[in-house]
Design a protein around this motif. Structure first.
Motif, short mmCIF file in Angstrom:
data_model
loop_
_atom_site.label_atom_id
_atom_site.label_comp_id
_atom_site.label_asym_id
_atom_site.label_seq_id
_atom_site.Cartn_x
_atom_site.Cartn_y
_atom_site.Cartn_z
N LEU A 150 103.54 40.57 94.77
CA LEU A 150 102.80 41.44 95.67
C LEU A 150 103.77 41.80 96.78
O LEU A 150 104.01 41.01 97.69
CB LEU A 150 101.56 40.72 96.22
CG LEU A 150 100.62 41.56 97.09
CD1 LEU A 150 100.12 42.79 96.32
CD2 LEU A 150 99.44 40.73 97.56
N GLY A 151 104.35 42.98 96.65
CA GLY A 151 105.46 43.32 97.54
C GLY A 151 106.63 42.39 97.25
O GLY A 151 107.05 42.21 96.10
N ILE B 185 99.92 35.72 105.28
CA ILE B 185 99.31 34.66 104.47
C ILE B 185 100.43 33.73 104.03
O ILE B 185 101.36 34.15 103.33
CB ILE B 185 98.57 35.23 103.25
CG1 ILE B 185 97.41 36.11 103.71
CG2 ILE B 185 98.06 34.10 102.35
CD1 ILE B 185 96.64 36.75 102.56
N GLU B 186 100.36 32.49 104.45
CA GLU B 186 101.45 31.56 104.20
C GLU B 186 101.46 31.08 102.75
O GLU B 186 100.44 31.08 102.06
CB GLU B 186 101.35 30.37 105.16
CG GLU B 186 101.43 30.73 106.63
CD GLU B 186 102.76 31.37 107.02
OE1 GLU B 186 103.76 31.15 106.28
OE2 GLU B 186 102.81 32.07 108.04
N TYR C 8 102.16 44.10 103.01
CA TYR C 8 101.98 44.09 101.55
C TYR C 8 100.55 43.73 101.13
O TYR C 8 100.31 43.48 99.95
CB TYR C 8 102.97 43.12 100.91
CG TYR C 8 104.40 43.58 101.00
CD1 TYR C 8 104.80 44.75 100.36
CD2 TYR C 8 105.34 42.86 101.71
CE1 TYR C 8 106.11 45.19 100.44
CE2 TYR C 8 106.66 43.30 101.79
CZ TYR C 8 107.04 44.47 101.15
OH TYR C 8 108.34 44.90 101.23
N LEU C 9 99.62 43.72 102.08
CA LEU C 9 98.24 43.36 101.77
C LEU C 9 97.31 44.56 101.76
O LEU C 9 96.10 44.40 101.71
CB LEU C 9 97.75 42.31 102.78
CG LEU C 9 98.42 40.94 102.63
CD1 LEU C 9 98.14 40.06 103.85
CD2 LEU C 9 97.94 40.24 101.36
N SER C 10 97.88 45.75 101.80
CA SER C 10 97.07 46.96 101.77
C SER C 10 96.59 47.23 100.35
O SER C 10 97.09 46.66 99.37
CB SER C 10 97.87 48.15 102.29
OG SER C 10 98.96 48.42 101.42
N PRO D 192 105.46 33.53 101.58
CA PRO D 192 104.56 34.21 102.52
C PRO D 192 104.34 35.68 102.15
O PRO D 192 105.25 36.35 101.65
CB PRO D 192 105.29 34.08 103.87
CG PRO D 192 106.21 32.91 103.69
CD PRO D 192 106.63 32.94 102.26
N ILE D 193 103.12 36.16 102.40
CA ILE D 193 102.78 37.57 102.18
C ILE D 193 102.56 38.21 103.54
O ILE D 193 101.62 37.85 104.25
CB ILE D 193 101.52 37.75 101.32
CG1 ILE D 193 101.57 36.86 100.07
CG2 ILE D 193 101.35 39.20 100.92
CD1 ILE D 193 100.28 36.89 99.27
N SER D 194 103.40 39.13 103.90
CA SER D 194 103.26 39.78 105.20
C SER D 194 102.13 40.81 105.14
O SER D 194 101.79 41.33 104.07
CB SER D 194 104.57 40.47 105.60
OG SER D 194 104.86 41.52 104.69
#
Length: 275
Positions: A110-111, A74-75, A19-21, A14-16
């Motif tokens: 990504l993160g 994002i799962e 970490y999507l900035s 998962p992407i929290s």
């Protein structure tokens, strides 16, 4: 030759939202570059003024609208994509081995999340309008000498630096100065100095959006704006205006394009409703 590449991505964990900035996507791109050319990666990281690339925010493939902020995780296993545009042919050439040798089993990060890049799209696709390539000479030669209608859509928040401050209003001077400066930076085709004087806004449906992170807020505009070329204008200048308008797909406009802002594309027909 400008390239607009789309990386298809599958998160392995998962992407929290944290970490999507844009800064994290920017770091992912520099990691990709450094994997094949560390010196180039360091140089791109150190260059604070002239960025020869732009990025999109990470997108969920099932979402038809571009997202510049994510409020939900994002799962793992969710198909995603990321657009990378390269304005300098030398930059693309230096990264050729990256695109040719991407290992779909290799995990990128990504993160704290692991990602796998499953494919790279570099040619126009019916289902992916952000994938494309075209040389500067082709953009110029294919540009219309008679089309006086310019329709832009701003897909992610767009703002322009004016002296010490940012302005979210997409004036003629802001948009076309941004395009002309980037065209002259990476193309060897000179444009007439006064080509923007005959461009006037004819329709706009825009709104402001705020992108906030832990340290600051970025205020930009999204939506549609149309311009018309008015008066007696020679075909050469109309051609040049159309060339830089088509160039917008690759270059973006305004501030923070390496962080996902300023994504803009020419629309074939004039819009009549908000995005």
């Amino acid at each position: 030759m400008p390239h607009s590449l789309v990386l298809n991505i599958i998160p392995q964990s998962p992407i929290s939202p944290g970490y999507l900035s844009g800064k994290h996507v920017h770091a992912l791109f520099l990691t990709l570059v450094s994997s094949v050319d560390k010196t180039l990666g360091d140089r791109l990281h150190a260059d604070k003024t002239h960025k020869a690339f732009t990025l999109s925010p990470l997108q969920v493939s099932s979402n038809p609208k571009l997202q510049w902020e994510h409020t939900k995780t994002i799962e793992a296993g969710t198909p995603c994509w990321l657009r990378i545009s390269l304005l300098d042919e030398g930059l693309f050439s230096n990264l050729t081995q990256l695109w040719l040798n991407l290992n779909p089993t290799r995990a990128w990060h990504l993160g704290a999340a692991d990602l796998k890049i499953t494919s790279v799209l570099g040619t126009p696709q019916s289902t992916q309008p952000w994938a494309n390539y075209c040389s500067y000479s082709q953009l110029y030669e294919q540009a219309s000498e008679s089309d006086r209608q310019i329709n832009f859509c701003f897909y992610t928040p767009t703002a322009f630096r004016q002296q010490e401050f940012d302005s979210a209003l997409p004036t003629r001077e802001c948009i076309f100065s941004s395009l002309i400066n980037r065209w002259h930076k990476y193309s060897n085709i000179e444009l007439s100095p006064d080509i923007t004087q005959a461009i006037f806004p004819s329709y706009f449906d825009i709104r402001t959006e705020i992108v906030a992170d832990a340290r600051s807020k970025f205020i930009g505009c999204v939506g549609n704006i149309c311009y018309r070329i008015l008066g007696e204008v020679e075909p050469l200048k109309i051609k040049q205006i159309n060339a830089i308008t088509d160039f917008a797909l690759f270059s973006g406009v305004g501030r923070k394009t390496p962080m996902g802002m300023g994504m803009v594309r020419r629309l074939k027909t004039a819009p009549r409703k908000t995005i």
